[in-house]
Design an enzyme around this catalytic site. Structure first.
Site, mmCIF file in Angstrom:
data_model
loop_
_atom_site.group_PDB
_atom_site.id
_atom_site.type_symbol
_atom_site.label_atom_id
_atom_site.label_comp_id
_atom_site.label_asym_id
_atom_site.label_seq_id
_atom_site.Cartn_x
_atom_site.Cartn_y
_atom_site.Cartn_z
ATOM 1 N N HIS A 291 1.056 -1.257 0.294
ATOM 2 C CA HIS A 291 0.057 0.111 -0.031
ATOM 3 C C HIS A 291 0.743 1.148 0.025
ATOM 4 O O HIS A 291 1.281 1.412 0.902
ATOM 5 C CB HIS A 291 -1.113 0.362 0.988
ATOM 6 N N HIS B 283 5.816 4.313 4.713
ATOM 7 C CA HIS B 283 5.971 2.238 4.821
ATOM 8 C C HIS B 283 6.844 2.043 3.252
ATOM 9 O O HIS B 283 7.857 2.255 3.503
ATOM 10 C CB HIS B 283 4.511 2.144 4.803
ATOM 11 N N GLU C 25 -2.706 -1.568 -3.263
ATOM 12 C CA GLU C 25 -3.848 -0.602 -3.036
ATOM 13 C C GLU C 25 -2.935 0.356 -2.774
ATOM 14 O O GLU C 25 -2.403 0.724 -2.949
ATOM 15 C CB GLU C 25 -3.822 -1.319 -1.463
ATOM 16 N N THR D 61 -3.724 4.833 8.621
ATOM 17 C CA THR D 61 -4.537 3.023 8.062
ATOM 18 C C THR D 61 -5.622 3.574 7.701
ATOM 19 O O THR D 61 -6.574 4.556 7.914
ATOM 20 C CB THR D 61 -4.150 2.658 9.405
ATOM 21 N N HIS E 115 -8.333 -5.954 6.988
ATOM 22 C CA HIS E 115 -8.084 -5.033 7.903
ATOM 23 C C HIS E 115 -8.156 -5.344 9.647
ATOM 24 O O HIS E 115 -9.774 -6.147 10.150
ATOM 25 C CB HIS E 115 -9.493 -3.527 7.534
HETATM 26 N N1 PXP Z 1 -7.416 -3.647 3.440
HETATM 27 C C1 PXP Z 1 -6.901 -2.012 2.778
HETATM 28 C C2 PXP Z 1 -7.374 -1.633 2.089
HETATM 29 C C3 PXP Z 1 -6.050 -1.701 3.998
HETATM 30 O O1 PXP Z 1 -5.151 -0.586 3.422
HETATM 31 C C4 PXP Z 1 -4.672 -2.310 5.097
HETATM 32 C C5 PXP Z 1 -3.596 -1.901 5.788
HETATM 33 O O2 PXP Z 1 -3.484 -1.187 5.275
HETATM 34 C C6 PXP Z 1 -5.105 -3.682 5.121
HETATM 35 C C7 PXP Z 1 -5.984 -4.529 4.251
HETATM 36 C C8 PXP Z 1 -4.493 -4.753 5.883
HETATM 37 O O3 PXP Z 1 -5.262 -4.831 7.254
HETATM 38 P P1 PXP Z 1 -3.589 -5.056 9.021
HETATM 39 O O4 PXP Z 1 -2.511 -4.258 8.970
HETATM 40 O O5 PXP Z 1 -4.852 -4.116 9.961
HETATM 41 O O6 PXP Z 1 -4.223 -6.793 8.366
#
Ligand code: PXP
Length: 239
Positions: A44, A51, A71, A101, A191
Site C-alpha cells: 500500500h 511505509h 492498494e 491507516t 483490516h
Molecule cells: N486492506 C486495506 C485496504 C488496507 O489499507 C490495509 C492496511 O494497510 C489492510 C487491508 C491490512 O490491514 P492490517 O494491517 O490491519 O492487517
C-alpha cells in the site's frame, strides 16, 4: 472454497525505513512469505512513502511470483504506477494522504463518476479491480455500478466488536457478502484480521476469495516466526 492469504508487507518497509538501510530487505521478505505459504503479496504505497516506497513496488512486481495486489488512493501518481506495472489486482482505497491507516470504505454513490473512469482505465489494462467498502448495501450496489469485479470488505468494525459480541459483529458482513455474491461481485476482506477473529469471519463468509493481512501477522511473527505465523493464518482459512 479456499480463501487466499495475501500478506501485506508495508510493516516490513516501516521497520526498514526506521534505520535508512536495507534491513529487513522487503524483496527477500516477500519471497520468503511466498516460500512459507503466502498466496499473495500486498503493498500500500502512500504519497509520503512512509511505509512501502514507489521504487519498492516496481522491484516487487519483478520479484513476486504469487498474486501481487497494490492498494491505494487513485491519485495521478498511483494510477501511473499501476498502469505501468499491471499487477494482478488493484484495490482502491479512499484514503486521505495523511491517515494513519485505511479506516473507511468508499462512498460508491458520491464517487460514482470518478470511480467509473478510474475502473475503466484499470480494467482496460487487464487489471482486476477491487474496492475497499464498508458492509453497506448501497455501497455494494454502487461498486457493481462502477464495474469492479471485487469488493474488499473493511473489517475494522468487525474486529473491534468481535471480542464482545461475535454474532453481532459478523451480521452486516454476512448480509453484504450475500448481496455481493447475488449481484456477481467477488469478495475480499481486510483490516485488523488476526488469529482470534479470522476463522469465524471465514466460516460465516464462505465465498471469501482473499484476505490481506499485515499488522497482526507481522506482530505475531515476532513471537512465532514468519514461517509458523503464515501457516497459522492459513490454517484459519482452511475449509
Ligand atoms: N486492506 C486495506 C485496504 C488496507 O489499507 C490495509 C492496511 O494497510 C489492510 C487491508 C491490512 O490491514 P492490517 O494491517 O490491519 O492487517
Amino acid at each position: 472454497m479456499a480463501t487466499r492469504l495475501s500478506v501485506n508487507i508495508n510493516k516490513i518497509a516501516t521497520l526498514r525505513n526506521a534505520r535508512g538501510g536495507n534491513l529487513p530487505d522487503v524483496i527477500k521478505v516477500a519471497l520468503d512469505c511466498e516460500r512459507f505459504g503466502a498466496e499473495g503479496i500486498t503493498v500500500h504505497p502512500r504519497p509520503d512513502e512512509r511505509h512501502i516506497k514507489y521504487s519498492d513496488v516496481v522491484e516487487l512486481k519483478k520479484a513476486v511470483n504469487t498474486e501481487f495486489n497494490i492498494e491505494g488512493y487513485p491519485d495521478e501518481r498511483f494510477i501511473e504506477l499501476v498502469l505501468k506495472l499491471k499487477p494482478a489486482q488493484v484495490t482502491l482505497v479512499p484514503d486521505e494522504p495523511n491517515v494513519l491507516t485505511s479506516n473507511e470504505g468508499w462512498d460508491t454513490i458520491k464517487n460514482q463518476s470518478f470511480l467509473s473512469s478510474v475502473v475503466t482505465d484499470l480494467r482496460a489494462a487487464g487489471i482486476r479491480v477491487s474496492l475497499f467498502l464498508n458492509p453497506v448495501m448501497e455501497f455494494v450496489e454502487g461498486a457493481k455500478a462502477v464495474n469492479v469485479q471485487r469488493i474488499e470488505l473493511f473489517t475494522g468494525r468487525y474486529a473491534a466488536l468481535y471480542p464482545e459480541n461475535e454474532e453481532k459483529s459478523i451480521e452486516p458482513y454476512v448480509a453484504a457478502a450475500d448481496f455481493a455474491s447475488e449481484i456477481g461481485l467477488e469478495i475480499n476482506a481486510g483490516h485488523d484480521l488476526n488469529l482470534q477473529n479470522l476463522k469465524f469471519f471465514k466460516q460465516h463468509i464462505p465465498a471469501l476469495k482473499e484476505v490481506s493481512i499485515g499488522h497482526s501477522l507481522i506482530c505475531d511473527a515476532l513471537y512465532y516466526g514468519l514461517e509458523n505465523t503464515i501457516q497459522l493464518y492459513r490454517r484459519q482459512l482452511s475449509d
